[in-house]
Design an enzyme around this catalytic site. Structure first.
Site, short mmCIF file in Angstrom:
data_model
loop_
_atom_site.label_atom_id
_atom_site.label_comp_id
_atom_site.label_asym_id
_atom_site.label_seq_id
_atom_site.Cartn_x
_atom_site.Cartn_y
_atom_site.Cartn_z
N GLN A 78 0.88 -1.25 -0.07
CA GLN A 78 0.18 -0.02 0.00
C GLN A 78 0.70 1.10 -0.16
O GLN A 78 1.10 2.06 1.20
CB GLN A 78 -0.77 -0.04 1.08
CG GLN A 78 -2.17 0.93 1.32
CD GLN A 78 -3.13 0.57 0.43
OE1 GLN A 78 -3.51 -0.33 0.43
NE2 GLN A 78 -3.55 1.82 -0.38
N PHE A 79 1.43 1.69 -1.32
CA PHE A 79 2.22 2.77 -1.42
C PHE A 79 1.38 4.15 -0.83
O PHE A 79 2.08 5.13 -0.40
CB PHE A 79 2.99 2.82 -2.57
CG PHE A 79 1.93 3.43 -3.61
CD1 PHE A 79 2.03 4.83 -3.89
CD2 PHE A 79 1.26 2.52 -4.59
CE1 PHE A 79 1.25 5.09 -5.01
CE2 PHE A 79 0.45 2.93 -5.42
CZ PHE A 79 0.51 4.35 -5.62
N THR A 80 0.25 4.01 -1.06
CA THR A 80 -0.65 5.31 -0.73
C THR A 80 -0.60 5.55 0.70
O THR A 80 -0.86 6.83 1.23
CB THR A 80 -2.06 5.26 -1.25
OG1 THR A 80 -2.60 3.99 -0.40
CG2 THR A 80 -2.09 4.90 -2.72
#
Length: 156
Positions: A78-80
């Site tokens: 989950q880079f966000t």
């Protein structure tokens, strides 16, 4: 390294209408990787997550860990989690690791959970468009990080 950790009764990841990972009772872990994170970071963070006492004991207190209850873990990249909204309305993700180190460290984190004794560890598909379904328990959601608090960094 950052994570949003949810206590779940079940969770599933689907890619292109195909279920690719599913767990029963345990933790759904949305994992974000920073550029400075390394394999040692993944080891320390996995140990913290596996030992985090958020499962209820007999008295319904949050007092038992994933390892103690024998729960499962579903790790979803989950880079966000590194989205920065300080400027404008569109998040910047420059604080997230680039794809290859991110992929490798997500894998290292999951591998470390297994080596710590979490018997059922499943992973999402790094970089894919995933549909994540979960039945939250509680609901219990923890935002966790190994980032240094700003006052420690400033004292240098």
């Amino acid at each position: 390294m950052r994570a949003v950790i949810q206590l779940v009764l079940q969770a599933r990841v689907t890619v292109s209408d195909q279920p690719i990972a599913e767990i029963g009772s345990g933790l759904l872990i949305y994992l974000g990787i920073a550029p400075q994170d390394q394999v040692g970071t993944a080891r320390r963070f996995a140990s913290r997550v596996a030992s985090m006492r958020i499962f209820p004991d007999e008295g319904r207190r949050m007092n038992r860990s994933l390892l103690e209850v024998g729960g499962a873990a579903l790790v979803v990249s989950q880079f966000t989690l590194f989205g920065d909204l300080r400027r404008g309305h569109r998040p910047s993700f420059v604080s997230a690791a680039s794809p290859e180190p991110g992929r490798s460290l997500c894998g290292s984190f999951a591998k470390e959970l297994r080596s710590l004794g979490v018997e059922c560890v499943r992973e999402g598909s790094f970089g894919a468009h995933m549909l994540v379904e979960a039945t939250n328990d509680g609901p219990v959601t923890i935002v966790a990080s190994l980032d240094e608090p700003p006052w420690e960094a400033a004292c240098g």
